[in-house]
Scaffold this motif. Structure first.
Motif, PDB file in Angstrom:
ATOM      1  N   MET A  58       1.021  -1.286   0.048  1.00  0.00           N
ATOM      2  CA  MET A  58      -0.099   0.184   0.025  1.00  0.00           C
ATOM      3  C   MET A  58       0.805   1.286  -0.045  1.00  0.00           C
ATOM      4  SD  MET A  58      -3.118   0.912   2.530  1.00  0.00           S
ATOM      5  CE  MET A  58      -2.339   2.086   3.576  1.00  0.00           C
ATOM      6  N   ASN A  59       0.575   2.300  -0.916  1.00  0.00           N
ATOM      7  CA  ASN A  59       1.170   3.142  -0.548  1.00  0.00           C
ATOM      8  C   ASN A  59       0.409   4.561  -1.435  1.00  0.00           C
ATOM      9  OD1 ASN A  59       3.316   5.335  -2.065  1.00  0.00           O
ATOM     10  ND2 ASN A  59       4.456   4.042  -1.259  1.00  0.00           N
ATOM     11  N   PRO A  60       0.393   5.747  -1.060  1.00  0.00           N
ATOM     12  CA  PRO A  60      -0.365   6.786  -1.526  1.00  0.00           C
ATOM     13  C   PRO A  60      -0.005   7.054  -2.974  1.00  0.00           C
ATOM     14  CG  PRO A  60       0.355   7.398   0.575  1.00  0.00           C
ATOM     15  CD  PRO A  60       1.292   6.261   0.256  1.00  0.00           C
ATOM     16  N   ASN A  61       1.105   6.678  -3.588  1.00  0.00           N
ATOM     17  CA  ASN A  61       1.466   6.805  -4.885  1.00  0.00           C
ATOM     18  C   ASN A  61       1.136   5.418  -5.675  1.00  0.00           C
ATOM     19  OD1 ASN A  61       3.517   6.833  -7.078  1.00  0.00           O
ATOM     20  ND2 ASN A  61       3.324   8.669  -6.810  1.00  0.00           N
ATOM     21  N   LEU A  62       0.275   5.438  -6.543  1.00  0.00           N
ATOM     22  CA  LEU A  62       0.050   4.247  -7.377  1.00  0.00           C
ATOM     23  C   LEU A  62       1.214   3.492  -8.035  1.00  0.00           C
ATOM     24  CD1 LEU A  62      -2.191   2.197  -8.012  1.00  0.00           C
ATOM     25  CD2 LEU A  62      -2.688   3.835  -9.901  1.00  0.00           C
ATOM     26  N   GLU A  63       1.895   4.475  -8.682  1.00  0.00           N
ATOM     27  CA  GLU A  63       3.078   4.061  -9.372  1.00  0.00           C
ATOM     28  C   GLU A  63       4.028   3.488  -8.458  1.00  0.00           C
ATOM     29  OE1 GLU A  63       6.647   5.345 -12.468  1.00  0.00           O
ATOM     30  OE2 GLU A  63       5.249   6.917 -11.747  1.00  0.00           O
ATOM     31  N   GLN A  64       4.457   3.813  -7.180  1.00  0.00           N
ATOM     32  CA  GLN A  64       5.445   3.461  -6.275  1.00  0.00           C
ATOM     33  C   GLN A  64       4.540   2.068  -5.650  1.00  0.00           C
ATOM     34  OE1 GLN A  64       8.510   4.706  -5.384  1.00  0.00           O
ATOM     35  NE2 GLN A  64       8.453   2.603  -4.549  1.00  0.00           N
ATOM     36  N   GLN A  96      -4.707  -6.844  -8.279  1.00  0.00           N
ATOM     37  CA  GLN A  96      -5.964  -6.162  -7.792  1.00  0.00           C
ATOM     38  C   GLN A  96      -5.679  -4.833  -7.004  1.00  0.00           C
ATOM     39  OE1 GLN A  96      -7.922  -9.195  -5.428  1.00  0.00           O
ATOM     40  NE2 GLN A  96      -8.629 -10.498  -7.164  1.00  0.00           N
ATOM     41  N   THR A  97      -6.591  -3.742  -7.420  1.00  0.00           N
ATOM     42  CA  THR A  97      -6.330  -2.442  -6.722  1.00  0.00           C
ATOM     43  C   THR A  97      -7.351  -2.021  -6.129  1.00  0.00           C
ATOM     44  OG1 THR A  97      -4.662  -2.051  -8.488  1.00  0.00           O
ATOM     45  CG2 THR A  97      -5.370  -0.267  -7.385  1.00  0.00           C
ATOM     46  N   SER A  98      -7.231  -1.307  -4.877  1.00  0.00           N
ATOM     47  CA  SER A  98      -8.583  -0.663  -4.246  1.00  0.00           C
ATOM     48  C   SER A  98      -8.016   0.403  -3.799  1.00  0.00           C
ATOM     49  CB  SER A  98      -9.084  -1.731  -3.492  1.00  0.00           C
ATOM     50  OG  SER A  98      -8.051  -2.288  -2.269  1.00  0.00           O
ATOM     51  N   GLU A  99      -8.786   1.624  -3.335  1.00  0.00           N
ATOM     52  CA  GLU A  99      -8.343   2.656  -2.487  1.00  0.00           C
ATOM     53  C   GLU A  99      -8.920   2.331  -1.130  1.00  0.00           C
ATOM     54  OE1 GLU A  99     -10.269   6.363  -3.784  1.00  0.00           O
ATOM     55  OE2 GLU A  99      -9.327   6.565  -5.739  1.00  0.00           O
ATOM     56  N   GLN A 100      -7.966   2.930  -0.250  1.00  0.00           N
ATOM     57  CA  GLN A 100      -7.836   2.716   1.054  1.00  0.00           C
ATOM     58  C   GLN A 100      -8.226   4.177   1.542  1.00  0.00           C
ATOM     59  OE1 GLN A 100      -7.804  -0.587   2.638  1.00  0.00           O
ATOM     60  NE2 GLN A 100      -8.013  -0.833   0.453  1.00  0.00           N
ATOM     61  N   ARG A 101      -9.414   4.083   2.395  1.00  0.00           N
ATOM     62  CA  ARG A 101      -9.810   5.389   3.063  1.00  0.00           C
ATOM     63  C   ARG A 101     -10.098   5.079   4.411  1.00  0.00           C
ATOM     64  NH1 ARG A 101     -10.842   8.722  -1.326  1.00  0.00           N
ATOM     65  NH2 ARG A 101     -11.385  10.369   0.100  1.00  0.00           N
TER      66      ARG A 101
END
Length: 241
Positions: A58-64, A96-101
């Motif tokens: 998990m990282n705030p920057n998707l590319e990273q 698989q990608t998901s936003e964590q809030r």
């Protein structure tokens, strides 16, 4: 004439119903026929193992986040190959990608959410005939934590690649068992076994050895145990002479 026709028609219905009823009883309880059920079972050891796990970043920057996950993928792959698993037996799924809030509350009331980062997860599946080797790797996979990989493992599943041949063998055993039972019944009744009129196969069951699993009318296929027991029943109808 109308009344006579009605009476004749009613009598015809009654006679037809009687004959149909007699025919049904005759078919349901045929004279000189015995029905027996035989069973067959066989213990065997699975020759195919399927084991799955997953790792995430998990990282705030998707590319990273993706770069970190891809690095973990190479670490997992190298680890498995070093342990003896063939590269062609290692299957990685898509990411698989998901936003964590994080939800925010004031005085117990929801007021919104704050973005925490992107969670990327990838699964890996190993399917191999080297059952014991993969079993050992699945027990030691926590070593990846020392390499900085957060790896989550699921219990292995066990299968048998010669299930069709095993099923034929079980049918043969169950049929022979039923025939011997029928011969014994015929002898005890003072008769002899005639020709086979009908044969019906029961449900094919695969349970874990010493697992205490219950049989099911729809069948059981155990994948949790490496050592299993296969069983089947056959119902045979024989004439008695």
């Amino acid at each position: 004439m109308k009344y006579i026709s009605a009476i004749i028609f009613a009598i015809a219905i009654v006679v037809a119903a009687w004959f149909l009823g007699e025919s049904y009883v005759s078919r349901a309880n045929p004279d000189g026929v015995i029905s027996v059920t035989g069973s067959g079972s066989e213990n065997f050891t699975s020759d195919l193992i399927v084991w799955e796990g997953s790792f995430s970043r998990m990282n705030p920057n998707l590319e990273q986040a993706y770069n970190d996950l891809n690095s973990d993928k190479e670490t997992v792959k190298d680890y498995l190959i070093d342990k003896g698993i063939k590269e062609e037996n290692i299957i990685f799924t898509s990411v698989q990608t998901s936003e964590q809030r994080e939800n925010q509350y004031q005085n117990g009331n929801y007021v919104g959410s704050i973005f925490q980062g992107y969670l990327l997860t990838q699964n890996v599946k190993i399917e191999a005939t080297e059952v014991e080797m993969v079993e050992e790797v699945s027990r030691e996979i926590t070593e990846l934590l020392n390499k900085g990989v957060q790896f989550n493992s699921t219990p292995p599943r066990y299968y048998y690649t010669k299930i069709a041949d095993l099923k034929l063998e079980m049918i043969s055993k169950a049929t022979e068992d039923a025939r011997l039972r029928a011969e014994r019944i015929a002898q005890n009744s003072g008769g002899s076994l005639g020709e086979l009129k009908n044969a019906n196969m029961g449900v094919f069951q695969i349970t874990g050895q010493n697992s205490g699993e219950d049989f099911s009318w729809s069948g059981v296929y155990n994948t949790a145990d490496k050592r299993k027991t296969a069983s089947i029943t056959m119902r045979l109808d024989y004439e008695i002479e």
